[in-house]
Design a protein around this motif. Sequence first.
Motif, PDB file in Angstrom:
ATOM      1  N   SER A   1       0.963  -1.295   0.013  1.00 41.73           N
ATOM      2  CA  SER A   1      -0.167  -0.134   0.021  1.00 41.73           C
ATOM      3  C   SER A   1       0.728   1.217  -0.192  1.00 41.73           C
ATOM      4  CB  SER A   1      -0.889   0.189   1.530  1.00 41.73           C
ATOM      5  OG  SER A   1      -1.561  -1.123   1.351  1.00 41.73           O
ATOM      6  N   ASN A   2       1.815   1.239   0.790  1.00 47.69           N
ATOM      7  CA  ASN A   2       2.850   2.354   0.821  1.00 47.69           C
ATOM      8  C   ASN A   2       3.714   2.493  -0.526  1.00 47.69           C
ATOM      9  OD1 ASN A   2       2.540   3.220   3.410  1.00 47.69           O
ATOM     10  ND2 ASN A   2       4.281   1.916   4.215  1.00 47.69           N
ATOM     11  N   ALA A   3       3.666   1.506  -1.268  1.00 44.67           N
ATOM     12  CA  ALA A   3       4.606   1.352  -2.510  1.00 44.67           C
ATOM     13  C   ALA A   3       3.500   2.226  -3.562  1.00 44.67           C
ATOM     14  CB  ALA A   3       5.194   0.072  -3.099  1.00 44.67           C
TER      15      ALA A   3
ATOM     16  N   ARG B   1       9.863  -2.946  -3.685  1.00 50.38           N
ATOM     17  CA  ARG B   1      10.679  -1.894  -4.517  1.00 50.38           C
ATOM     18  C   ARG B   1       9.689  -1.273  -5.116  1.00 50.38           C
ATOM     19  NH1 ARG B   1      14.109  -2.607  -8.910  1.00 50.38           N
ATOM     20  NH2 ARG B   1      13.853  -4.750  -8.910  1.00 50.38           N
ATOM     21  N   ASP B   2       9.981   0.197  -5.324  1.00 52.86           N
ATOM     22  CA  ASP B   2       9.022   0.869  -5.979  1.00 52.86           C
ATOM     23  C   ASP B   2       9.908   2.147  -6.671  1.00 52.86           C
ATOM     24  OD1 ASP B   2       9.068   3.696  -4.523  1.00 52.86           O
ATOM     25  OD2 ASP B   2       8.124   2.197  -3.074  1.00 52.86           O
ATOM     26  N   THR B   3       9.110   2.684  -7.967  1.00 53.50           N
ATOM     27  CA  THR B   3       9.624   3.786  -8.585  1.00 53.50           C
ATOM     28  C   THR B   3       9.242   5.107  -8.086  1.00 53.50           C
ATOM     29  OG1 THR B   3       8.034   3.423  -9.989  1.00 53.50           O
ATOM     30  CG2 THR B   3       9.909   2.505 -10.726  1.00 53.50           C
TER      31      THR B   3
ATOM     32  N   TYR C   1       4.762   8.713  12.714  1.00 54.19           N
ATOM     33  CA  TYR C   1       5.525   9.170  12.043  1.00 54.19           C
ATOM     34  C   TYR C   1       4.734   8.991  10.387  1.00 54.19           C
ATOM     35  CZ  TYR C   1       8.876  11.250   8.442  1.00 54.19           C
ATOM     36  OH  TYR C   1       9.280  11.878   7.645  1.00 54.19           O
ATOM     37  N   THR C   2       4.447  10.226   9.851  1.00 54.45           N
ATOM     38  CA  THR C   2       3.795  10.175   8.619  1.00 54.45           C
ATOM     39  C   THR C   2       3.919  11.576   7.774  1.00 54.45           C
ATOM     40  OG1 THR C   2       1.665   9.741   7.331  1.00 54.45           O
ATOM     41  CG2 THR C   2       1.485  10.996   9.398  1.00 54.45           C
ATOM     42  N   THR C   3       3.892  11.095   6.299  1.00 55.00           N
ATOM     43  CA  THR C   3       4.007  12.359   5.772  1.00 55.00           C
ATOM     44  C   THR C   3       2.917  12.466   4.814  1.00 55.00           C
ATOM     45  OG1 THR C   3       5.240  11.179   3.927  1.00 55.00           O
ATOM     46  CG2 THR C   3       6.615  12.344   5.499  1.00 55.00           C
ATOM     47  N   LYS C   4       1.793  11.750   4.996  1.00 55.75           N
ATOM     48  CA  LYS C   4       0.694  11.735   4.109  1.00 55.75           C
ATOM     49  C   LYS C   4      -0.564  12.391   4.879  1.00 55.75           C
ATOM     50  CE  LYS C   4       1.919   7.306   2.571  1.00 55.75           C
ATOM     51  NZ  LYS C   4       1.592   5.607   2.806  1.00 55.75           N
ATOM     52  N   PRO C   5      -1.123  13.142   4.117  1.00 57.89           N
ATOM     53  CA  PRO C   5      -2.230  14.150   4.903  1.00 57.89           C
ATOM     54  C   PRO C   5      -3.133  13.314   5.523  1.00 57.89           C
ATOM     55  CG  PRO C   5      -2.033  14.644   2.471  1.00 57.89           C
ATOM     56  CD  PRO C   5      -0.987  13.601   2.730  1.00 57.89           C
TER      57      PRO C   5
ATOM     58  N   GLY D   1      -2.591   9.915   6.539  1.00 57.27           N
ATOM     59  CA  GLY D   1      -1.683   9.030   7.030  1.00 57.27           C
ATOM     60  C   GLY D   1      -1.773   8.882   8.642  1.00 57.27           C
ATOM     61  N   MET D   2      -1.638   7.766   9.046  1.00 57.19           N
ATOM     62  CA  MET D   2      -1.605   7.305  10.686  1.00 57.19           C
ATOM     63  C   MET D   2      -0.156   7.152  11.296  1.00 57.19           C
ATOM     64  SD  MET D   2      -5.109   5.076  11.240  1.00 57.19           S
ATOM     65  CE  MET D   2      -4.760   5.129  13.307  1.00 57.19           C
ATOM     66  N   GLY D   3       0.698   6.683  10.260  1.00 58.83           N
ATOM     67  CA  GLY D   3       2.177   6.587  10.615  1.00 58.83           C
ATOM     68  C   GLY D   3       2.230   5.328  11.439  1.00 58.83           C
ATOM     69  N   ILE D   4       1.277   4.223  11.329  1.00 57.11           N
ATOM     70  CA  ILE D   4       1.489   3.155  12.170  1.00 57.11           C
ATOM     71  C   ILE D   4       1.954   1.824  11.262  1.00 57.11           C
ATOM     72  CG2 ILE D   4      -0.164   1.521  13.307  1.00 57.11           C
ATOM     73  CD1 ILE D   4      -1.711   3.653  14.625  1.00 57.11           C
ATOM     74  N   GLY D   5       1.729   2.085  10.223  1.00 56.09           N
ATOM     75  CA  GLY D   5       1.886   0.897   9.520  1.00 56.09           C
ATOM     76  C   GLY D   5       3.437   0.137   9.482  1.00 56.09           C
ATOM     77  N   LEU D   6       4.363   0.876   9.148  1.00 53.84           N
ATOM     78  CA  LEU D   6       5.803   0.561   9.485  1.00 53.84           C
ATOM     79  C   LEU D   6       6.005   0.209  10.934  1.00 53.84           C
ATOM     80  CD1 LEU D   6       7.437   2.975   6.741  1.00 53.84           C
ATOM     81  CD2 LEU D   6       6.939   0.413   6.556  1.00 53.84           C
ATOM     82  N   ALA D   7       5.671   0.830  11.825  1.00 52.41           N
ATOM     83  CA  ALA D   7       6.059   0.439  13.180  1.00 52.41           C
ATOM     84  C   ALA D   7       5.246  -0.824  13.495  1.00 52.41           C
ATOM     85  CB  ALA D   7       5.354   1.686  14.195  1.00 52.41           C
TER      86      ALA D   7
HETATM   87  P1  ADP Z   1       1.484   5.974   6.919  1.00 52.95           P
HETATM   88  O1  ADP Z   1       1.559   5.204   5.559  1.00 52.95           O
HETATM   89  O2  ADP Z   1       0.114   6.105   7.624  1.00 52.95           O
HETATM   90  O3  ADP Z   1       1.720   7.055   6.715  1.00 52.95           O
HETATM   91  P2  ADP Z   1       3.420   4.134   7.707  1.00 52.95           P
HETATM   92  O4  ADP Z   1       3.990   3.898   8.848  1.00 52.95           O
HETATM   93  O5  ADP Z   1       3.027   2.970   6.766  1.00 52.95           O
HETATM   94  O6  ADP Z   1       2.144   5.100   7.697  1.00 52.95           O
HETATM   95  O7  ADP Z   1       4.634   4.977   6.700  1.00 52.95           O
HETATM   96  C1  ADP Z   1       5.117   6.101   7.382  1.00 52.95           C
HETATM   97  C2  ADP Z   1       6.001   6.946   6.516  1.00 52.95           C
HETATM   98  O8  ADP Z   1       6.986   6.380   5.338  1.00 52.95           O
HETATM   99  C3  ADP Z   1       5.052   7.535   5.247  1.00 52.95           C
HETATM  100  O9  ADP Z   1       4.149   8.538   5.688  1.00 52.95           O
HETATM  101  C4  ADP Z   1       5.997   7.843   4.249  1.00 52.95           C
HETATM  102  O10 ADP Z   1       6.508   9.175   4.486  1.00 52.95           O
HETATM  103  C5  ADP Z   1       7.143   6.808   4.536  1.00 52.95           C
HETATM  104  N1  ADP Z   1       6.925   5.612   3.435  1.00 52.95           N
HETATM  105  C6  ADP Z   1       6.540   4.552   3.604  1.00 52.95           C
HETATM  106  N2  ADP Z   1       6.783   3.822   2.523  1.00 52.95           N
HETATM  107  C7  ADP Z   1       7.498   4.525   1.673  1.00 52.95           C
HETATM  108  C8  ADP Z   1       7.588   4.221   0.227  1.00 52.95           C
HETATM  109  N3  ADP Z   1       7.494   3.163  -0.452  1.00 52.95           N
HETATM  110  N4  ADP Z   1       8.232   5.322  -0.373  1.00 52.95           N
HETATM  111  C9  ADP Z   1       8.260   6.613   0.222  1.00 52.95           C
HETATM  112  N5  ADP Z   1       8.262   6.768   1.578  1.00 52.95           N
HETATM  113  C10 ADP Z   1       7.573   5.851   2.287  1.00 52.95           C
END
Ligand code: ADP
Length: 400
Positions: free
Chosen positions: A299-301, A331-333, A348-352, A354-360
């Motif tokens: 989903s992030n990709a 891997r993504d482009t 931590y999130t950079t998306k408007p 986003g919740m910033g939970i997925g990667l943690a």
């Molecule tokens: P969210 O997707 O809700 O922001 P995640 O914990 O999944 O939460 O991701 C945290 C942040 O990591 C994202 O907001 C984004 O800035 C960065 N990120 C994650 N995956 C990618 C990716 N494939 N390419 C660029 N930035 C990414």
Amino acid sequence: MNARNRTNPYWPNGVTLADQNDQGPDIFYIQAMLNCIPAYSWYASAKGAWIWVNARTSAYLGLPEMHPLCCGEDIGNDWKSHLALLHPDDRATALSSWEESLHASSRHEIRARIRAADETYRWFLLRAEPLRDSEGNVLLWLGINIDIDDQLRADEELRILKERLVRSTQIAAAAAMSASIAHEINQPLGAIVANAHAASTWLTASPPNISRMRIIIDRILRDSNVAADVVQKMRGLFRQQSPQKRPVDISHAVQQVLAVLDADIRKQGVDVIVDIPAGLIPLFADPVQLQQILINLISNAIDAVDGRPSAERRIWLEAEAEVDAIALRVRDTGRGVSDSDRIFETFYTTKPKGMGIGLAVSRSIAEAHDGSLSVLSQPGLGAEFTLKIPYSNDIERAEG
Ligand code: ADP
């Protein structure tokens, strides 16, 4: 084809079903055609009584060779006699729908379970069209039953899978939140307790208002303990379940996740390239948690390639066996990761939105499997996330 058939390719002009029965061959011609078509088919009288089923349907129903429905004999059944072949729960809906179609002489379509020879039921899409003479009178109904059982089961499995993933994500999110809340609340709690002790010391000064201060101190202590209890209970309630590990075929897991994300992938016009060698040793992992990681990464990709020209929206999913682990790379482009240290932090999130939970959550799941989740990225040139889950030790343990 004779002259009559040229005016109506299906049925001679102005001829009734009764005429046809007299003439014989035309109805046999229809039967022969329906027997050739690789489908379950049947026809019913103008009044709606099933008269004949094709060989495939008869085999499915387990009808004896001389059954009237196999011979095409109109034995005067009424228009709803075929409902006995349906699952009891589907009969009421089928009855009113068939009645409506007969009344309006219009196309019939319904989903229902039909009993097979072995007494099991499968879901079918029953469709029927009226066959008319040149004056528009219905001569008979031609029907086809399409077996949709496998499709419905697959949809149901997908729905259950989605539900489990959503539930699992919610639990994981709640776990991360409760950890964060605990972190936030424990500090003020400590201050309250410290204040209570200070007040207690102050009570020893003169002139002390002992009765008043005692009440305050008791309240502070009581509230502090209640708050601490609440935090403890919340953490206990939402603690992520420990992984239920079993051998998981990585290729199968990836295909399932791609099916879940299919709508998003197509909507965003992303090209997903899967490169997983056949016969890769299975992982020893919790399948739901593994899929949760894959959903987060893919989903992030998908989000990351959004905004790229359509020909450059690509995601690669690659897996390979390493010395003691399977490495899966997503891997993504996309635009790449701007802060690879912080992205694994909770919230931590950079998306408007986003919740910033997925990667943690994904990293904590990987670690609970004695694995790891890391990222390599050059801003502007895409990102590569590597998930490593060891297999050898756990497999040996499982087999041992
Ligand atoms: P969210 O997707 O809700 O922001 P995640 O914990 O999944 O939460 O991701 C945290 C942040 O990591 C994202 O907001 C984004 O800035 C960065 N990120 C994650 N995956 C990618 C990716 N494939 N390419 C660029 N930035 C990414």
